[in-house]
Motif scaffolding. Structure first.
Motif, PDB file in Angstrom:
ATOM      1  N   ASP A 140      76.313  45.927 139.794  1.00  0.00           N
ATOM      2  CA  ASP A 140      75.859  47.207 139.252  1.00  0.00           C
ATOM      3  C   ASP A 140      77.042  48.124 138.924  1.00  0.00           C
ATOM      4  OD1 ASP A 140      73.971  49.022 138.349  1.00  0.00           O
ATOM      5  OD2 ASP A 140      73.843  50.024 140.292  1.00  0.00           O
ATOM      6  N   ILE A 141      77.922  47.626 138.063  1.00  0.00           N
ATOM      7  CA  ILE A 141      79.101  48.376 137.636  1.00  0.00           C
ATOM      8  C   ILE A 141      79.098  48.492 136.119  1.00  0.00           C
ATOM      9  CG2 ILE A 141      80.514  47.744 139.626  1.00  0.00           C
ATOM     10  CD1 ILE A 141      81.880  45.623 137.883  1.00  0.00           C
ATOM     11  N   SER A 142      79.940  49.381 135.612  1.00  0.00           N
ATOM     12  CA  SER A 142      80.038  49.565 134.161  1.00  0.00           C
ATOM     13  C   SER A 142      80.895  48.460 133.546  1.00  0.00           C
ATOM     14  CB  SER A 142      80.674  50.919 133.851  1.00  0.00           C
ATOM     15  OG  SER A 142      82.036  50.923 134.240  1.00  0.00           O
ATOM     16  N   LYS A 143      80.778  48.328 132.246  1.00  0.00           N
ATOM     17  CA  LYS A 143      81.580  47.330 131.534  1.00  0.00           C
ATOM     18  C   LYS A 143      83.064  47.670 131.647  1.00  0.00           C
ATOM     19  CE  LYS A 143      81.927  44.823 127.220  1.00  0.00           C
ATOM     20  NZ  LYS A 143      81.285  44.522 125.946  1.00  0.00           N
ATOM     21  N   LYS A 144      83.377  48.957 131.576  1.00  0.00           N
ATOM     22  CA  LYS A 144      84.766  49.390 131.684  1.00  0.00           C
ATOM     23  C   LYS A 144      85.350  48.980 133.032  1.00  0.00           C
ATOM     24  CE  LYS A 144      87.665  53.499 131.670  1.00  0.00           C
ATOM     25  NZ  LYS A 144      87.713  54.943 131.645  1.00  0.00           N
ATOM     26  N   ARG A 145      84.593  49.210 134.109  1.00  0.00           N
ATOM     27  CA  ARG A 145      85.055  48.856 135.459  1.00  0.00           C
ATOM     28  C   ARG A 145      85.221  47.343 135.597  1.00  0.00           C
ATOM     29  NH1 ARG A 145      87.927  49.452 139.794  1.00  0.00           N
ATOM     30  NH2 ARG A 145      86.881  49.086 141.749  1.00  0.00           N
ATOM     31  N   ALA A 146      84.291  46.581 135.058  1.00  0.00           N
ATOM     32  CA  ALA A 146      84.372  45.122 135.123  1.00  0.00           C
ATOM     33  C   ALA A 146      85.628  44.626 134.417  1.00  0.00           C
ATOM     34  CB  ALA A 146      83.127  44.499 134.506  1.00  0.00           C
ATOM     35  N   LEU A 147      85.899  45.149 133.236  1.00  0.00           N
ATOM     36  CA  LEU A 147      87.078  44.724 132.482  1.00  0.00           C
ATOM     37  C   LEU A 147      88.370  45.134 133.185  1.00  0.00           C
ATOM     38  CD1 LEU A 147      85.863  45.480 128.866  1.00  0.00           C
ATOM     39  CD2 LEU A 147      86.139  43.236 129.932  1.00  0.00           C
ATOM     40  N   GLU A 148      88.379  46.320 133.793  1.00  0.00           N
ATOM     41  CA  GLU A 148      89.562  46.766 134.543  1.00  0.00           C
ATOM     42  C   GLU A 148      89.874  45.811 135.687  1.00  0.00           C
ATOM     43  OE1 GLU A 148      88.492  50.691 135.817  1.00  0.00           O
ATOM     44  OE2 GLU A 148      89.088  51.623 133.922  1.00  0.00           O
ATOM     45  N   LEU A 149      88.847  45.396 136.405  1.00  0.00           N
ATOM     46  CA  LEU A 149      89.049  44.495 137.534  1.00  0.00           C
ATOM     47  C   LEU A 149      89.497  43.104 137.095  1.00  0.00           C
ATOM     48  CD1 LEU A 149      86.052  45.553 139.746  1.00  0.00           C
ATOM     49  CD2 LEU A 149      88.474  45.838 140.273  1.00  0.00           C
ATOM     50  N   ILE A 150      88.927  42.628 135.994  1.00  0.00           N
ATOM     51  CA  ILE A 150      89.325  41.311 135.479  1.00  0.00           C
ATOM     52  C   ILE A 150      90.803  41.329 135.110  1.00  0.00           C
ATOM     53  CG2 ILE A 150      89.015  39.674 133.582  1.00  0.00           C
ATOM     54  CD1 ILE A 150      86.015  40.532 133.597  1.00  0.00           C
ATOM     55  N   ILE A 151      91.239  42.393 134.444  1.00  0.00           N
ATOM     56  CA  ILE A 151      92.645  42.511 134.045  1.00  0.00           C
ATOM     57  C   ILE A 151      93.533  42.681 135.282  1.00  0.00           C
ATOM     58  CG2 ILE A 151      94.293  43.986 132.844  1.00  0.00           C
ATOM     59  CD1 ILE A 151      91.995  44.488 130.782  1.00  0.00           C
ATOM     60  N   LYS A 152      93.104  43.521 136.215  1.00  0.00           N
ATOM     61  CA  LYS A 152      93.885  43.784 137.435  1.00  0.00           C
ATOM     62  C   LYS A 152      94.143  42.510 138.236  1.00  0.00           C
ATOM     63  CE  LYS A 152      93.617  46.265 141.834  1.00  0.00           C
ATOM     64  NZ  LYS A 152      92.807  47.184 142.651  1.00  0.00           N
ATOM     65  N   HIS A 153      93.125  41.653 138.328  1.00  0.00           N
ATOM     66  CA  HIS A 153      93.236  40.451 139.154  1.00  0.00           C
ATOM     67  C   HIS A 153      93.519  39.194 138.343  1.00  0.00           C
ATOM     68  CE1 HIS A 153      92.144  42.491 142.828  1.00  0.00           C
ATOM     69  NE2 HIS A 153      91.162  43.085 142.178  1.00  0.00           N
ATOM     70  N   GLY A 154      93.875  39.364 137.095  1.00  0.00           N
ATOM     71  CA  GLY A 154      94.223  38.205 136.273  1.00  0.00           C
ATOM     72  C   GLY A 154      93.075  37.242 136.067  1.00  0.00           C
ATOM     73  N   GLY A 155      91.858  37.735 136.193  1.00  0.00           N
ATOM     74  CA  GLY A 155      90.688  36.898 135.963  1.00  0.00           C
ATOM     75  C   GLY A 155      90.231  36.120 137.178  1.00  0.00           C
ATOM     76  N   SER A 156      90.868  36.280 138.305  1.00  0.00           N
ATOM     77  CA  SER A 156      90.480  35.548 139.512  1.00  0.00           C
ATOM     78  C   SER A 156      89.115  36.019 140.002  1.00  0.00           C
ATOM     79  CB  SER A 156      91.519  35.755 140.616  1.00  0.00           C
ATOM     80  OG  SER A 156      91.039  35.233 141.840  1.00  0.00           O
TER      81      SER A 156
END
Length: 60
Positions: free
Chosen positions: A32-48
């Motif tokens: 239950d997160i926004s698309k912006k937050r999801a993309l930030e986390l994917i980039i932050k963790h290198g997709g892990s």
């Protein structure tokens, strides 16, 4: 005829791809997160996937 187990796709399920809308949408729905937050986390963790989900689980 049985499936040939030698001819399986080599998918990397341990990674979340920011370019695949369905993977981003799954994270959005599951946590239950926004698309912006999801993309930030994917980039932050290198997709892990493991690290992204761990951060989201601990932040709940």
């Amino acid at each position: 005829m049985a499936d040939n187990r030698q001819k399986q796709a080599n998918r990397d399920r341990s990674k979340v791809s920011a370019s695949e809308d369905h993977e981003v949408e799954y994270l959005m729905f599951k946590f239950d997160i926004s698309k912006k937050r999801a993309l930030e986390l994917i980039i932050k963790h290198g997709g892990s996937r493991k690290n992204v989900e761990a951060e989201l689980t601990h932040s709940l």
